[in-house]
Write a protein that holds these residues in place. Structure first.
Motif, PDB file in Angstrom:
ATOM      1  N   THR A 155       4.397  10.323   8.537  1.00 24.91           N
ATOM      2  CA  THR A 155       3.858  11.660   9.095  1.00 24.91           C
ATOM      3  C   THR A 155       4.911  11.688  10.434  1.00 24.91           C
ATOM      4  OG1 THR A 155       2.662   9.957  10.740  1.00 24.91           O
ATOM      5  CG2 THR A 155       1.574  11.169   8.595  1.00 24.91           C
ATOM      6  N   GLN A 156       5.680  10.710  10.789  1.00 27.09           N
ATOM      7  CA  GLN A 156       6.507  10.995  11.915  1.00 27.09           C
ATOM      8  C   GLN A 156       7.791  10.093  12.240  1.00 27.09           C
ATOM      9  OE1 GLN A 156       4.570   9.707  15.640  1.00 27.09           O
ATOM     10  NE2 GLN A 156       6.112  10.918  16.942  1.00 27.09           N
ATOM     11  N   ALA A 157       9.048  10.529  12.084  1.00 25.07           N
ATOM     12  CA  ALA A 157       9.976   9.693  12.192  1.00 25.07           C
ATOM     13  C   ALA A 157      10.622   9.395  13.652  1.00 25.07           C
ATOM     14  CB  ALA A 157      11.317  10.499  11.395  1.00 25.07           C
ATOM     15  N   LEU A 158      10.467   8.115  13.868  1.00 28.19           N
ATOM     16  CA  LEU A 158      11.022   7.799  15.270  1.00 28.19           C
ATOM     17  C   LEU A 158      12.293   7.109  15.241  1.00 28.19           C
ATOM     18  CD1 LEU A 158       7.669   5.617  15.673  1.00 28.19           C
ATOM     19  CD2 LEU A 158       8.360   7.948  16.712  1.00 28.19           C
TER      20      LEU A 158
ATOM     21  N   MET B 180       0.880  -1.159   0.031  1.00 30.28           N
ATOM     22  CA  MET B 180       0.163  -0.012   0.072  1.00 30.28           C
ATOM     23  C   MET B 180       0.958   1.159   0.100  1.00 30.28           C
ATOM     24  SD  MET B 180      -3.174  -0.761   2.453  1.00 30.28           S
ATOM     25  CE  MET B 180      -4.059   0.465   1.720  1.00 30.28           C
ATOM     26  N   GLU B 181       0.231   2.219  -0.414  1.00 27.87           N
ATOM     27  CA  GLU B 181       1.128   3.615  -0.283  1.00 27.87           C
ATOM     28  C   GLU B 181       0.558   4.461   0.756  1.00 27.87           C
ATOM     29  OE1 GLU B 181       0.754   5.563  -4.178  1.00 27.87           O
ATOM     30  OE2 GLU B 181       1.535   3.773  -5.362  1.00 27.87           O
ATOM     31  N   GLY B 182       1.371   5.284   1.033  1.00 27.35           N
ATOM     32  CA  GLY B 182       1.191   6.294   2.217  1.00 27.35           C
ATOM     33  C   GLY B 182       2.250   7.282   2.318  1.00 27.35           C
ATOM     34  N   ILE B 183       2.137   8.137   3.371  1.00 31.43           N
ATOM     35  CA  ILE B 183       2.973   9.340   3.593  1.00 31.43           C
ATOM     36  C   ILE B 183       3.617   9.448   5.023  1.00 31.43           C
ATOM     37  CG2 ILE B 183       2.889  12.070   3.986  1.00 31.43           C
ATOM     38  CD1 ILE B 183       0.530  11.945   1.869  1.00 31.43           C
TER      39      ILE B 183
ATOM     40  N   ARG C 101       6.318   6.446  11.441  1.00 30.03           N
ATOM     41  CA  ARG C 101       4.802   6.165  11.367  1.00 30.03           C
ATOM     42  C   ARG C 101       4.323   6.878  10.091  1.00 30.03           C
ATOM     43  NH1 ARG C 101       2.135   4.483  15.515  1.00 30.03           N
ATOM     44  NH2 ARG C 101       3.731   5.362  16.951  1.00 30.03           N
ATOM     45  N   VAL C 102       3.526   5.824   9.471  1.00 29.04           N
ATOM     46  CA  VAL C 102       3.123   6.111   8.162  1.00 29.04           C
ATOM     47  C   VAL C 102       1.468   5.959   8.096  1.00 29.04           C
ATOM     48  CG1 VAL C 102       3.046   5.345   5.839  1.00 29.04           C
ATOM     49  CG2 VAL C 102       5.001   4.894   7.230  1.00 29.04           C
ATOM     50  N   GLU C 103       0.830   7.357   7.455  1.00 22.93           N
ATOM     51  CA  GLU C 103      -0.655   7.352   7.254  1.00 22.93           C
ATOM     52  C   GLU C 103      -0.756   6.724   5.932  1.00 22.93           C
ATOM     53  OE1 GLU C 103      -4.401  10.202   7.317  1.00 22.93           O
ATOM     54  OE2 GLU C 103      -2.244  11.065   7.857  1.00 22.93           O
ATOM     55  N   LEU C 104      -1.656   5.455   5.766  1.00 19.99           N
ATOM     56  CA  LEU C 104      -2.079   4.933   4.726  1.00 19.99           C
ATOM     57  C   LEU C 104      -2.937   5.758   3.748  1.00 19.99           C
ATOM     58  CD1 LEU C 104      -1.810   1.150   5.538  1.00 19.99           C
ATOM     59  CD2 LEU C 104      -0.116   2.490   4.458  1.00 19.99           C
ATOM     60  N   GLU C 105      -3.298   5.286   2.668  1.00 19.10           N
ATOM     61  CA  GLU C 105      -4.202   6.096   1.751  1.00 19.10           C
ATOM     62  C   GLU C 105      -5.660   6.032   2.309  1.00 19.10           C
ATOM     63  OE1 GLU C 105      -3.799   3.667  -1.595  1.00 19.10           O
ATOM     64  OE2 GLU C 105      -2.550   4.919  -2.864  1.00 19.10           O
TER      65      GLU C 105
ATOM     66  N   GLY D 294      -6.321   5.912   5.450  1.00 21.41           N
ATOM     67  CA  GLY D 294      -6.371   6.654   6.591  1.00 21.41           C
ATOM     68  C   GLY D 294      -5.889   6.177   7.904  1.00 21.41           C
ATOM     69  N   PHE D 295      -5.469   4.711   7.628  1.00 23.42           N
ATOM     70  CA  PHE D 295      -4.990   3.960   8.858  1.00 23.42           C
ATOM     71  C   PHE D 295      -3.345   4.563   9.247  1.00 23.42           C
ATOM     72  CE2 PHE D 295      -8.249   0.908   7.617  1.00 23.42           C
ATOM     73  CZ  PHE D 295      -8.842   0.732   9.047  1.00 23.42           C
ATOM     74  N   LEU D 296      -3.014   4.267  10.459  1.00 25.29           N
ATOM     75  CA  LEU D 296      -1.688   4.411  10.881  1.00 25.29           C
ATOM     76  C   LEU D 296      -0.991   3.380  11.139  1.00 25.29           C
ATOM     77  CD1 LEU D 296      -2.005   7.640  13.330  1.00 25.29           C
ATOM     78  CD2 LEU D 296      -1.086   7.665  10.896  1.00 25.29           C
ATOM     79  N   VAL D 297       0.336   3.329  10.420  1.00 27.24           N
ATOM     80  CA  VAL D 297       1.029   2.049  10.657  1.00 27.24           C
ATOM     81  C   VAL D 297       2.477   2.302  10.944  1.00 27.24           C
ATOM     82  CG1 VAL D 297       2.011   0.117   9.317  1.00 27.24           C
ATOM     83  CG2 VAL D 297      -0.422   0.964   8.457  1.00 27.24           C
ATOM     84  N   LEU D 298       2.926   1.404  12.138  1.00 20.90           N
ATOM     85  CA  LEU D 298       4.242   1.580  12.295  1.00 20.90           C
ATOM     86  C   LEU D 298       5.156   0.799  11.463  1.00 20.90           C
ATOM     87  CD1 LEU D 298       6.091   2.671  14.491  1.00 20.90           C
ATOM     88  CD2 LEU D 298       5.803   0.526  15.859  1.00 20.90           C
ATOM     89  N   SER D 299       6.105   1.396  10.854  1.00 19.68           N
ATOM     90  CA  SER D 299       6.893   0.619   9.786  1.00 19.68           C
ATOM     91  C   SER D 299       8.548   0.833  10.122  1.00 19.68           C
ATOM     92  CB  SER D 299       6.476   1.314   8.383  1.00 19.68           C
ATOM     93  OG  SER D 299       5.238   1.299   8.260  1.00 19.68           O
ATOM     94  N   HIS D 300       9.216  -0.131   9.628  1.00 20.43           N
ATOM     95  CA  HIS D 300      10.494  -0.092   9.585  1.00 20.43           C
ATOM     96  C   HIS D 300      11.108  -0.127   8.172  1.00 20.43           C
ATOM     97  CE1 HIS D 300       9.656  -4.606   9.751  1.00 20.43           C
ATOM     98  NE2 HIS D 300      10.952  -4.688   8.967  1.00 20.43           N
ATOM     99  N   LEU D 301      12.527  -0.047   8.020  1.00 21.05           N
ATOM    100  CA  LEU D 301      13.229   0.180   6.515  1.00 21.05           C
ATOM    101  C   LEU D 301      13.294  -1.266   6.212  1.00 21.05           C
ATOM    102  CD1 LEU D 301      15.548   3.274   7.012  1.00 21.05           C
ATOM    103  CD2 LEU D 301      13.195   3.264   5.885  1.00 21.05           C
ATOM    104  N   SER D 302      13.301  -1.670   4.958  1.00 21.65           N
ATOM    105  CA  SER D 302      13.692  -2.645   4.509  1.00 21.65           C
ATOM    106  C   SER D 302      15.311  -2.756   4.507  1.00 21.65           C
ATOM    107  CB  SER D 302      13.126  -2.896   3.020  1.00 21.65           C
ATOM    108  OG  SER D 302      13.531  -2.155   2.251  1.00 21.65           O
ATOM    109  N   GLY D 303      15.721  -4.068   4.172  1.00 22.99           N
ATOM    110  CA  GLY D 303      17.388  -4.113   4.076  1.00 22.99           C
ATOM    111  C   GLY D 303      17.865  -3.246   3.008  1.00 22.99           C
TER     112      GLY D 303
END
Length: 63
Positions: free
Chosen positions: A6-9, A1-4, A15-19, A21-30
Motif C-alpha cells: 500500500t505504501q513504499a517507504l 501470508m499474502e498481502g498488497i 507498508r503491506v496490507e495482509l489478507e 486486514g492488518f497493516l505490516v511494516l515489511s522489508h525486502l529479503s536478501g
C-alpha cells in the motif's frame, strides 16, 4: 501470508496490507535485493511475519 503493498517507504521498507486486514511494516529479503526485483505500490507479495513482533515482516516473494 499474502498481502498488497500500500505504501513504499525509504530504504527498502514497505507498508503491506495482509489478507486479514492488518497493516505490516515489511522489508525486502536478501534474495529479492540480490536479484534486483522491483516492488511497487499495488503488487501482491508474500510476507513472512516476525515471531516477536506481528507488526513487522519480510517480503519473500512477488506475485
Amino acid at each position: 501470508m499474502e498481502g498488497i503493498v500500500t505504501q513504499a517507504l525509504s530504504n527498502g521498507l514497505f507498508r503491506v496490507e495482509l489478507e486479514n486486514g492488518f497493516l505490516v511494516l515489511s522489508h525486502l529479503s536478501g534474495k529479492i535485493r540480490r536479484n534486483r526485483i522491483k516492488i511497487i505500490v499495488g503488487d501482491r507479495v508474500k510476507v513472512e511475519l516476525s515471531a516477536y513482533d506481528l507488526t513487522r515482516g519480510r517480503i519473500i516473494y512477488r506475485m
